[in-house]
Design a protein around this motif. Sequence first.
Motif, PDB file in Angstrom:
ATOM      1  N   ASP A  27       2.235   3.766   1.537  1.00 54.81           N
ATOM      2  CA  ASP A  27       1.571   2.773   0.672  1.00 54.81           C
ATOM      3  C   ASP A  27       2.529   2.053  -0.282  1.00 54.81           C
ATOM      4  N   GLY A  28       3.102   2.743  -1.230  1.00 56.60           N
ATOM      5  CA  GLY A  28       4.036   2.070  -2.147  1.00 56.60           C
ATOM      6  C   GLY A  28       5.298   1.605  -1.415  1.00 56.60           C
ATOM      7  N   ALA A  29       5.780   2.460  -0.536  1.00 58.95           N
ATOM      8  CA  ALA A  29       6.864   2.135   0.402  1.00 58.95           C
ATOM      9  C   ALA A  29       8.139   1.614  -0.249  1.00 58.95           C
ATOM     10  N   THR A  30       8.480   2.120  -1.445  1.00 54.14           N
ATOM     11  CA  THR A  30       9.731   1.679  -2.054  1.00 54.14           C
ATOM     12  C   THR A  30      10.920   2.470  -1.531  1.00 54.14           C
ATOM     13  N   THR A  47       2.750  17.935  -5.154  1.00 58.43           N
ATOM     14  CA  THR A  47       2.266  16.562  -5.130  1.00 58.43           C
ATOM     15  C   THR A  47       1.764  16.164  -6.499  1.00 58.43           C
ATOM     16  N   MET A  48       1.990  14.905  -6.837  1.00 55.11           N
ATOM     17  CA  MET A  48       1.410  14.348  -8.057  1.00 55.11           C
ATOM     18  C   MET A  48       0.320  13.396  -7.621  1.00 55.11           C
ATOM     19  N   GLY A  49      -0.881  13.602  -8.133  1.00 57.27           N
ATOM     20  CA  GLY A  49      -1.973  12.736  -7.710  1.00 57.27           C
ATOM     21  C   GLY A  49      -3.273  13.160  -8.366  1.00 57.27           C
ATOM     22  N   LEU A 100      13.154  18.488  -0.561  1.00 59.27           N
ATOM     23  CA  LEU A 100      12.977  17.535   0.536  1.00 59.27           C
ATOM     24  C   LEU A 100      11.799  16.621   0.229  1.00 59.27           C
ATOM     25  N   GLY A 101      11.876  15.403   0.735  1.00 61.21           N
ATOM     26  CA  GLY A 101      10.748  14.473   0.629  1.00 61.21           C
ATOM     27  C   GLY A 101      10.770  13.575   1.837  1.00 61.21           C
ATOM     28  N   GLY A 102       9.806  12.665   1.894  1.00 58.89           N
ATOM     29  CA  GLY A 102       9.809  11.660   2.957  1.00 58.89           C
ATOM     30  C   GLY A 102      10.727  10.522   2.558  1.00 58.89           C
ATOM     31  N   ALA A 122      -4.215  -3.038  -9.454  1.00 64.51           N
ATOM     32  CA  ALA A 122      -4.001  -1.733  -8.827  1.00 64.51           C
ATOM     33  C   ALA A 122      -4.749  -1.712  -7.503  1.00 64.51           C
ATOM     34  N   LEU A 123      -4.404  -0.777  -6.660  1.00 69.14           N
ATOM     35  CA  LEU A 123      -5.065  -0.685  -5.367  1.00 69.14           C
ATOM     36  C   LEU A 123      -6.470  -0.125  -5.527  1.00 69.14           C
ATOM     37  N   VAL A 124      -7.402  -0.760  -4.825  1.00 73.46           N
ATOM     38  CA  VAL A 124      -8.748  -0.226  -4.759  1.00 73.46           C
ATOM     39  C   VAL A 124      -8.936   0.250  -3.336  1.00 73.46           C
ATOM     40  N   ILE A 165      -1.678  13.319   4.330  1.00 76.83           N
ATOM     41  CA  ILE A 165      -0.286  13.505   3.922  1.00 76.83           C
ATOM     42  C   ILE A 165       0.533  12.343   4.485  1.00 76.83           C
ATOM     43  N   ASN A 166       1.352  11.743   3.661  1.00 72.88           N
ATOM     44  CA  ASN A 166       2.220  10.654   4.101  1.00 72.88           C
ATOM     45  C   ASN A 166       2.983  11.097   5.353  1.00 72.88           C
ATOM     46  N   PRO A 167       2.937  10.283   6.418  1.00 67.08           N
ATOM     47  CA  PRO A 167       3.506  10.726   7.697  1.00 67.08           C
ATOM     48  C   PRO A 167       4.939  11.275   7.612  1.00 67.08           C
ATOM     49  N   SER A 175       2.104  -7.023  -0.996  1.00 68.52           N
ATOM     50  CA  SER A 175       1.416  -5.841  -1.478  1.00 68.52           C
ATOM     51  C   SER A 175       1.013  -4.950  -0.318  1.00 68.52           C
ATOM     52  N   TYR A 176       0.291  -3.928  -0.638  1.00 71.74           N
ATOM     53  CA  TYR A 176      -0.186  -2.998   0.377  1.00 71.74           C
ATOM     54  C   TYR A 176      -1.484  -3.525   0.974  1.00 71.74           C
ATOM     55  N   GLY A 177      -1.677  -3.316   2.266  1.00 73.82           N
ATOM     56  CA  GLY A 177      -2.970  -3.621   2.864  1.00 73.82           C
ATOM     57  C   GLY A 177      -3.225  -5.094   3.030  1.00 73.82           C
TER      58      GLY A 177
HETATM   59  C1  LIG Z   1       1.928  -2.439  -3.566  1.00 75.94           C
HETATM   60  C2  LIG Z   1       2.756  -1.568  -4.458  1.00 75.94           C
HETATM   61  C3  LIG Z   1       4.046  -1.942  -4.760  1.00 75.94           C
HETATM   62  C4  LIG Z   1       4.834  -1.162  -5.616  1.00 75.94           C
HETATM   63  N1  LIG Z   1       6.087  -1.585  -5.899  1.00 75.94           N
HETATM   64  C5  LIG Z   1       6.861  -0.840  -6.727  1.00 75.94           C
HETATM   65  C6  LIG Z   1       8.172  -1.254  -7.036  1.00 75.94           C
HETATM   66  O1  LIG Z   1       8.636  -2.277  -6.530  1.00 75.94           O
HETATM   67  N2  LIG Z   1       8.919  -0.493  -7.875  1.00 75.94           N
HETATM   68  C7  LIG Z   1       8.425   0.656  -8.425  1.00 75.94           C
HETATM   69  O2  LIG Z   1       9.144   1.301  -9.190  1.00 75.94           O
HETATM   70  N3  LIG Z   1       7.179   1.092  -8.147  1.00 75.94           N
HETATM   71  C8  LIG Z   1       6.389   0.370  -7.310  1.00 75.94           C
HETATM   72  N4  LIG Z   1       5.129   0.793  -7.012  1.00 75.94           N
HETATM   73  C9  LIG Z   1       4.667   2.065  -7.577  1.00 75.94           C
HETATM   74  C10 LIG Z   1       5.093   3.233  -6.682  1.00 75.94           C
HETATM   75  O3  LIG Z   1       4.558   3.050  -5.388  1.00 75.94           O
HETATM   76  C11 LIG Z   1       4.635   4.515  -7.270  1.00 75.94           C
HETATM   77  O4  LIG Z   1       5.455   4.874  -8.322  1.00 75.94           O
HETATM   78  C12 LIG Z   1       4.514   5.669  -6.309  1.00 75.94           C
HETATM   79  O5  LIG Z   1       3.851   6.698  -6.996  1.00 75.94           O
HETATM   80  C13 LIG Z   1       5.826   6.244  -5.792  1.00 75.94           C
HETATM   81  O6  LIG Z   1       6.552   5.382  -5.081  1.00 75.94           O
HETATM   82  P1  LIG Z   1       6.477   5.193  -3.499  1.00 75.94           P
HETATM   83  O7  LIG Z   1       5.138   5.449  -2.991  1.00 75.94           O
HETATM   84  O8  LIG Z   1       7.063   3.864  -3.289  1.00 75.94           O
HETATM   85  O9  LIG Z   1       7.420   6.351  -2.984  1.00 75.94           O
HETATM   86  P2  LIG Z   1       8.601   6.414  -1.899  1.00 75.94           P
HETATM   87  O10 LIG Z   1       9.869   6.444  -2.609  1.00 75.94           O
HETATM   88  O11 LIG Z   1       8.431   5.405  -0.813  1.00 75.94           O
HETATM   89  O12 LIG Z   1       8.216   7.826  -1.358  1.00 75.94           O
HETATM   90  C14 LIG Z   1       9.177   8.647  -0.767  1.00 75.94           C
HETATM   91  C15 LIG Z   1       8.813  10.090  -0.938  1.00 75.94           C
HETATM   92  O13 LIG Z   1       8.763  10.468  -2.313  1.00 75.94           O
HETATM   93  C16 LIG Z   1       7.826  11.511  -2.468  1.00 75.94           C
HETATM   94  N5  LIG Z   1       6.754  11.078  -3.354  1.00 75.94           N
HETATM   95  C17 LIG Z   1       6.428   9.823  -3.724  1.00 75.94           C
HETATM   96  N6  LIG Z   1       5.368   9.841  -4.542  1.00 75.94           N
HETATM   97  C18 LIG Z   1       5.020  11.139  -4.703  1.00 75.94           C
HETATM   98  C19 LIG Z   1       4.005  11.810  -5.417  1.00 75.94           C
HETATM   99  N7  LIG Z   1       3.110  11.152  -6.144  1.00 75.94           N
HETATM  100  N8  LIG Z   1       3.934  13.170  -5.339  1.00 75.94           N
HETATM  101  C20 LIG Z   1       4.836  13.845  -4.610  1.00 75.94           C
HETATM  102  N9  LIG Z   1       5.806  13.277  -3.892  1.00 75.94           N
HETATM  103  C21 LIG Z   1       5.902  11.928  -3.944  1.00 75.94           C
HETATM  104  C22 LIG Z   1       7.280  11.812  -1.086  1.00 75.94           C
HETATM  105  O14 LIG Z   1       8.082  12.789  -0.468  1.00 75.94           O
HETATM  106  C23 LIG Z   1       7.464  10.480  -0.388  1.00 75.94           C
HETATM  107  O15 LIG Z   1       7.493  10.588   1.019  1.00 75.94           O
HETATM  108  C24 LIG Z   1       4.328   0.025  -6.165  1.00 75.94           C
HETATM  109  C25 LIG Z   1       3.034   0.408  -5.836  1.00 75.94           C
HETATM  110  C26 LIG Z   1       2.249  -0.368  -4.993  1.00 75.94           C
HETATM  111  C27 LIG Z   1       0.875   0.083  -4.658  1.00 75.94           C
END
Ligand SMILES: Cc1cc2nc3c(=O)[nH]c(=O)nc-3n(C[C@H](O)[C@H](O)[C@H](O)COP(=O)(O)OP(=O)(O)OC[C@H]3O[C@@H](n4cnc5c(N)ncnc54)[C@H](O)[C@@H]3O)c2cc1C
Lengths: 327, 263
Positions: free
Chosen positions: B122-125, B60-62, B115-117, B24-26, B34-36, A142-144
């Motif tokens: 955090d989620g880092a998928t 951004t969605m949040g 464009l995106g990162g 969920a994350l607390v 902003i995500n690096p 997980s995160y953190g």
């Molecule tokens: C510990 C943890 C594990 C998770 N594992 C999974 C998993 O295995 N599969 C899954 O489907 N979901 C997972 N999630 C949920 C997922 O993290 C969320 O759906 C999150 O909102 C988007 O994914 P990401 O952060 O991984 O984005 P990434 O794909 O890593 O982000 C890449 C880019 O997408 C854009 N982006 C992402 N989110 C947003 C936003 N909210 N607004 C605008 N731009 C955005 C940004 O440009 C960002 O740099 C997990 C969450 C957590 C906390």
Amino acid sequence: MANGICVYAESYNGELETVAAELVSAAKGLAETTKEKVQAIVLSDHAEELVKELDKLGVDEIYAVKADHDITLQDDAVSAAIAEMLKKIEPSAVLVPATPQGRSIFSRVAMRLGCGMTADCTEVLAAQREDGSFYIKQNKPSYGENVFVTILTKEGIYPQMMTVRPGVYAACEAKESGNANVKFFDDIKIEKSGVEILEELPAENTTDSILGAEVVVVGGRGVLEDDNFELLEKFAEKVGGAIGGTRPMVDSEMIPFNHQIGQTGLTIRPKICISFGVSGAIQHTEGIKDTNLYVAVNTDENAAIFGVADYGIQADLKEILENYLTL
Amino acid sequence: MNIAVLIKQVPVSNDVSVDPETHALVRASSEGMINPADLNAIEEAMQLKEQTDGKVVVFTMGPPDAEKALRDAMALGCDESCLITDRAVAGGDTVATAKVLAKAIQLYGEFDLILGGALSADGATGQVAAMVAEELNLPHVVEIQSVKYKEDQAGKVEVVKKMHDTSFRIACATPAVLSVNFGCNEPRLATLRSKRAAKSKPLVTYTNAELGFAAEEVGIKGSPTVTVDSFQPETKKSAKMLTGTPAELAKQLYDLIEEEKGK
Ligand SMILES: Cc1cc2nc3c(=O)[nH]c(=O)nc-3n(C[C@H](O)[C@H](O)[C@H](O)COP(=O)(O)OP(=O)(O)OC[C@H]3O[C@@H](n4cnc5c(N)ncnc54)[C@H](O)[C@@H]3O)c2cc1C
Ligand SMILES: Cc1cc2nc3c(=O)[nH]c(=O)nc-3n(C[C@H](O)[C@H](O)[C@H](O)COP(=O)(O)OP(=O)(O)OC[C@H]3O[C@@H](n4cnc5c(N)ncnc54)[C@H](O)[C@@H]3O)c2cc1C
């Protein structure tokens, strides 16, 4: 009815990637419990050769699409073809390597099929519901803080799709030959892509050195102070080791990204691993497997790394390195 | 060239825990940044804009306080911004997130590039960008080092991507979705003046009233995956602690290494 544990057999330049054999191992492990078939899918302009290689891994079924050109990076077109394949195969689960290629292609497939995708699993476990049906627990760090989470694909949604980290499952051994049922989908075409490779420039090959190294020296945030990194470099030279690091080392540009070890970096299997100033976050330690000797140096006696290493040295890394270099 | 940049607000530190009930994350502090990698995406967008004219819109969605991330992005030179915020869309997995982002982009207007990162902190998928591309039926290249516009190549951009220890020079038809690697460029900094200017730049807010999703299509309900458990890894062992002066410890380390090498 969805049936079969299906592996995406990643290939590059007509060669099967090692991770394919790792995922076949993982799939066989799941299928032992669920009694499903182990399947593999492959798409390539070298599909025939790849099918032969895959057969040696002892899968039950192989599904292939022949491309008439190199499809590297044409993930818009490739993902559409894979989605068509999966609609025909109807597997209950799809295991995808957690690699740049796997992620890029299957994110689209998961979106197209609406099945979602769990990223970067370090463990996949078969479990049974009360009604007897099977599902897969998709575990990952997980995160953190140092916990794992279990993610499931909601009941009724198929296939259960997940990426699995390279290096976590041992590759299954290839036999002389196999007896898989092979099916080429000649009716599935890989359409024209919006992506075209213009040129390939060799980049410096720096990752191999650390993946293949028997001795890896890992630096963490503790190395960022003073001239500690220089000492670490001298130490690495003395012990004949490659240098890897934690995320803060990459963020501060001490080491290149492709030397980061852990969940979002590499998984390594060195014989000897010595870490300096690394706290032992799970996202990092998940990336170090099967060491014979793992020694950690850290000033904090409560550092999590001392729960992972074989030997602990509670001391200032600078003093240990300086003394070591005089030996 | 009109460019949409997706940015995510992420926690400033790793200092978070997991809620034992909801998994969920607390977050220990609500402070976000902003995500690096998204800063690198903004920088690529700004350079393209300077070369080709057009505008850069950040999305951004949040939660409502993600407005701060949008203002910060506009202080870096982005022209307009769009905040997508609604309880209905919160807590989604990558599929549900990408669906919402794609809809918001479509609703906002036409873009040549999105464009995106490459990876969030955090989620880092690393899945969102390619999923947005699929939803919008556009080509994509993820984890890129740079993107260039060439005057003589209308309808395309040129992208550099590293993979398999090779650097690929790629042509990608536009409109397209690209995700940018962390650290691929040197993001510009905001100035006092640009921060002040950002306060009066346009910020549009979309809730589900504008997006029009059915409740079961988005957020937690619309996610095909669900987190059901969090657990501590078994502590396999505890290290044998070596003792002595630094010189003695260094010698013991030396002996351990030499012994293992000799095996
Ligand atoms: C510990 C943890 C594990 C998770 N594992 C999974 C998993 O295995 N599969 C899954 O489907 N979901 C997972 N999630 C949920 C997922 O993290 C969320 O759906 C999150 O909102 C988007 O994914 P990401 O952060 O991984 O984005 P990434 O794909 O890593 O982000 C890449 C880019 O997408 C854009 N982006 C992402 N989110 C947003 C936003 N909210 N607004 C605008 N731009 C955005 C940004 O440009 C960002 O740099 C997990 C969450 C957590 C906390
Ligand atoms: C989604 C996600 C993915 C991640 N992926 C990765 C990944 O792939 N790889 C990775 O490494 N991290 C990753 N991280 C980050 C990870 O959680 C940790 O933050 C990181 O590993 C910590 O690095 P560190 O041990 O170097 O630094 P710290 O945690 O800051 O630890 C530094 C340690 O050095 C010790 N120290 C300081 N000075 C000295 C000294 N003079 N002598 C001896 N000891 C000293 C301190 O006691 C401390 O224990 C990820 C995080 C997330 C959320």
